[in-house]
Design a protein around this motif. Structure first.
Motif, mmCIF file in Angstrom:
data_model
loop_
_atom_site.group_PDB
_atom_site.id
_atom_site.type_symbol
_atom_site.label_atom_id
_atom_site.label_comp_id
_atom_site.label_asym_id
_atom_site.label_seq_id
_atom_site.Cartn_x
_atom_site.Cartn_y
_atom_site.Cartn_z
ATOM 1 N N SER A 94 0.814 -1.219 0.000
ATOM 2 C CA SER A 94 0.000 0.000 0.000
ATOM 3 C C SER A 94 0.849 1.271 0.000
ATOM 4 C CB SER A 94 -0.955 -0.003 1.193
ATOM 5 O OG SER A 94 -0.247 -0.134 2.414
ATOM 6 N N ASN A 95 2.090 1.187 0.506
ATOM 7 C CA ASN A 95 2.924 2.394 0.512
ATOM 8 C C ASN A 95 3.438 2.768 -0.871
ATOM 9 O OD1 ASN A 95 4.751 0.300 0.271
ATOM 10 N ND2 ASN A 95 6.218 1.120 1.746
ATOM 11 N N LYS A 96 3.239 1.889 -1.859
ATOM 12 C CA LYS A 96 3.626 2.193 -3.235
ATOM 13 C C LYS A 96 2.418 2.406 -4.140
ATOM 14 C CE LYS A 96 7.966 -0.378 -2.849
ATOM 15 N NZ LYS A 96 8.752 -1.540 -3.313
ATOM 16 N N ALA A 97 1.237 2.442 -3.531
ATOM 17 C CA ALA A 97 0.014 2.519 -4.322
ATOM 18 C C ALA A 97 -0.092 3.828 -5.089
ATOM 19 C CB ALA A 97 -1.203 2.333 -3.417
ATOM 20 N N GLY A 98 0.394 4.907 -4.507
ATOM 21 C CA GLY A 98 0.308 6.193 -5.188
ATOM 22 C C GLY A 98 1.038 6.198 -6.515
ATOM 23 N N LYS A 99 2.189 5.558 -6.547
ATOM 24 C CA LYS A 99 2.957 5.492 -7.791
ATOM 25 C C LYS A 99 2.211 4.691 -8.851
ATOM 26 C CE LYS A 99 7.602 6.088 -5.837
ATOM 27 N NZ LYS A 99 7.175 6.573 -4.522
ATOM 28 N N VAL A 100 1.505 3.643 -8.429
ATOM 29 C CA VAL A 100 0.740 2.835 -9.387
ATOM 30 C C VAL A 100 -0.436 3.636 -9.940
ATOM 31 C CG1 VAL A 100 -0.763 0.816 -9.594
ATOM 32 C CG2 VAL A 100 1.462 0.612 -8.459
ATOM 33 N N VAL A 101 -1.130 4.349 -9.075
ATOM 34 C CA VAL A 101 -2.263 5.164 -9.528
ATOM 35 C C VAL A 101 -1.804 6.184 -10.563
ATOM 36 C CG1 VAL A 101 -3.968 6.877 -8.797
ATOM 37 C CG2 VAL A 101 -3.599 4.827 -7.415
ATOM 38 N N GLU A 102 -0.629 6.745 -10.358
ATOM 39 C CA GLU A 102 -0.116 7.766 -11.267
ATOM 40 C C GLU A 102 0.373 7.188 -12.593
ATOM 41 O OE1 GLU A 102 2.939 9.692 -9.079
ATOM 42 O OE2 GLU A 102 1.558 10.871 -7.844
ATOM 43 N N ALA A 103 1.031 6.030 -12.551
ATOM 44 C CA ALA A 103 1.788 5.578 -13.721
ATOM 45 C C ALA A 103 1.128 4.485 -14.540
ATOM 46 C CB ALA A 103 3.182 5.102 -13.269
ATOM 47 N N PHE A 104 0.306 3.640 -13.916
ATOM 48 C CA PHE A 104 -0.205 2.458 -14.608
ATOM 49 C C PHE A 104 -1.610 2.688 -15.147
ATOM 50 C CE2 PHE A 104 3.273 0.639 -12.279
ATOM 51 C CZ PHE A 104 3.686 -0.462 -13.024
ATOM 52 N N ASP A 105 -1.942 1.920 -16.178
ATOM 53 C CA ASP A 105 -3.266 2.005 -16.788
ATOM 54 C C ASP A 105 -4.249 1.020 -16.170
ATOM 55 O OD1 ASP A 105 -2.623 3.925 -19.025
ATOM 56 O OD2 ASP A 105 -1.129 2.369 -19.402
ATOM 57 N N MET A 106 -3.749 -0.039 -15.564
ATOM 58 C CA MET A 106 -4.602 -1.009 -14.873
ATOM 59 C C MET A 106 -3.803 -1.670 -13.760
ATOM 60 S SD MET A 106 -6.607 -4.469 -16.232
ATOM 61 C CE MET A 106 -8.187 -3.703 -16.605
ATOM 62 N N LEU A 107 -4.486 -1.940 -12.657
ATOM 63 C CA LEU A 107 -3.895 -2.710 -11.557
ATOM 64 C C LEU A 107 -4.643 -4.034 -11.486
ATOM 65 C CD1 LEU A 107 -2.203 -3.222 -9.046
ATOM 66 C CD2 LEU A 107 -3.845 -1.855 -7.736
ATOM 67 N N GLN A 108 -3.920 -5.123 -11.762
ATOM 68 C CA GLN A 108 -4.563 -6.437 -11.811
ATOM 69 C C GLN A 108 -4.514 -7.191 -10.488
ATOM 70 O OE1 GLN A 108 -3.938 -9.048 -15.027
ATOM 71 N NE2 GLN A 108 -3.896 -7.467 -16.595
ATOM 72 N N SER A 109 -3.882 -6.626 -9.482
ATOM 73 C CA SER A 109 -3.585 -7.412 -8.283
ATOM 74 C C SER A 109 -4.139 -6.776 -7.005
ATOM 75 C CB SER A 109 -2.072 -7.610 -8.163
ATOM 76 O OG SER A 109 -1.383 -6.369 -8.320
ATOM 77 N N VAL A 110 -5.395 -6.355 -7.033
ATOM 78 C CA VAL A 110 -6.045 -5.873 -5.812
ATOM 79 C C VAL A 110 -6.450 -7.101 -4.995
ATOM 80 C CG1 VAL A 110 -8.013 -4.627 -4.855
ATOM 81 C CG2 VAL A 110 -6.845 -3.753 -6.888
ATOM 82 N N ASP A 111 -5.748 -7.315 -3.897
ATOM 83 C CA ASP A 111 -5.920 -8.564 -3.146
ATOM 84 C C ASP A 111 -6.486 -8.380 -1.745
ATOM 85 O OD1 ASP A 111 -3.749 -7.378 -1.964
ATOM 86 O OD2 ASP A 111 -2.339 -9.016 -2.349
ATOM 87 N N SER A 112 -6.917 -7.154 -1.424
ATOM 88 C CA SER A 112 -7.495 -6.924 -0.097
ATOM 89 C C SER A 112 -8.349 -5.672 -0.124
ATOM 90 C CB SER A 112 -6.395 -6.769 0.959
ATOM 91 O OG SER A 112 -5.699 -5.544 0.764
ATOM 92 N N LEU A 113 -9.276 -5.604 0.816
ATOM 93 C CA LEU A 113 -10.104 -4.413 0.957
ATOM 94 C C LEU A 113 -9.254 -3.227 1.408
ATOM 95 C CD1 LEU A 113 -12.886 -3.111 0.888
ATOM 96 C CD2 LEU A 113 -13.246 -3.930 3.228
ATOM 97 N N HIS A 114 -8.270 -3.483 2.260
ATOM 98 C CA HIS A 114 -7.404 -2.397 2.718
ATOM 99 C C HIS A 114 -6.697 -1.730 1.540
ATOM 100 C CE1 HIS A 114 -4.410 -0.100 4.896
ATOM 101 N NE2 HIS A 114 -3.458 -0.734 4.245
ATOM 102 N N LEU A 115 -6.139 -2.518 0.638
ATOM 103 C CA LEU A 115 -5.467 -1.941 -0.525
ATOM 104 C C LEU A 115 -6.457 -1.136 -1.360
ATOM 105 C CD1 LEU A 115 -3.036 -1.570 -2.384
ATOM 106 C CD2 LEU A 115 -3.581 -3.789 -3.429
ATOM 107 N N ALA A 116 -7.652 -1.649 -1.537
ATOM 108 C CA ALA A 116 -8.659 -0.923 -2.315
ATOM 109 C C ALA A 116 -9.001 0.415 -1.667
ATOM 110 C CB ALA A 116 -9.914 -1.777 -2.467
#
Length: 241
Positions: A94-116
């Protein structure tokens, strides 16, 4: 200047590999009586240099998958032409989630409610809508990431209320087996779970089944995969650590 290394393929070899994979995808689609355009080939470029991504893009591949955020970000910054789509397919802290939101077009690996929850907050702050897949540990392997099938419905219902996350389907990493037929029940179970989730949470599309890799993607397509994640069959073996 492109540096040649043990992880670098000549353009002709890469083109041959891509053609072979495309042909096998077409064979599997035909066998399953499915339209070829339903299936997206995601070239898994983890550990590979950006030059190989550029060559693959020139060969017509437009979807690329990466497992590690820190490795992927320089590639994305270096090469993001119009028409390319970058998928985060590895476990995400989760501490790297911001970078994924900014850079990626899709996240295929949402594996928990907390991450969501973290992703929703970050996407909202950036006024961005993020396509996601729920990662399901359908085979129940202790070594694999992903939520348990039995918790996926409650998690999906929670996430469905988040306005900045778009659930487009589910993903799994099947067990590593010698005979791909052994994992057919895994792929079938994921498809059946996806269908139940789509019925229960109809406000999202649930279109995608991301399943199947180099050793088993043809079986995955026969069982309904809309995305196959192919690394070794395209780019060759990863360099030993």
């Amino acid at each position: 200047m492109v540096e040649h290394s043990s992880s670098f393929l000549e353009p002709e070899e890469l083109a041959h590999n891509i053609e072979q994979v495309r042909n096998r995808i077409a064979e599997a689609a035909q066998k399953a009586n499915r339209p070829l355009e339903e299936i997206t080939l995601i070239a898994v470029s983890k550990t590979k240099p950006v030059e190989l991504v550029q060559l693959a893009f020139q060969q017509g591949l437009t979807h690329f998958g990466e497992n590690r955020v820190q490795e992927a970000l320089p590639k994305i910054a270096t090469f993001h032409p119009e028409g390319i789509h970058w998928h985060m397919i590895g476990h995400l802290q989760s501490n790297k989630a911001g970078k994924v939101v900014e850079a990626f077009d899709m996240l295929q690996s949402v594996d928990s409610l907390h991450l969501a929850q973290v992703l929703e907050r970050l996407a909202a702050s950036r006024e961005k809508h993020l396509p996601i897949l729920l990662e399901i540990n359908i085979a129940g392997e202790a070594s694999k990431a992903g939520m348990r099938p039995e918790e996926s419905l409650s998690v999906a219902r929670e996430i469905a209320a988040y306005p900045h996350l778009d659930i487009q389907g589910v993903m799994t990493v099947a067990p590593l087996v010698t005979n791909p037929e052994e994992v057919r029940p895994v792929f079938r179970a994921l498809r059946e779970l996806r269908d139940r989730l789509r019925d229960a949470v109809p406000q999202h599309s649930w279109h995608h089944l991301s399943m199947g890799m180099t050793d088993d993607y043809q079986v995955a397509i026969e069982e309904g995969a809309t995305m196959v994640r192919i690394g070794r069959a395209i780019f060759g073996a990863r360099p030993s650590r």
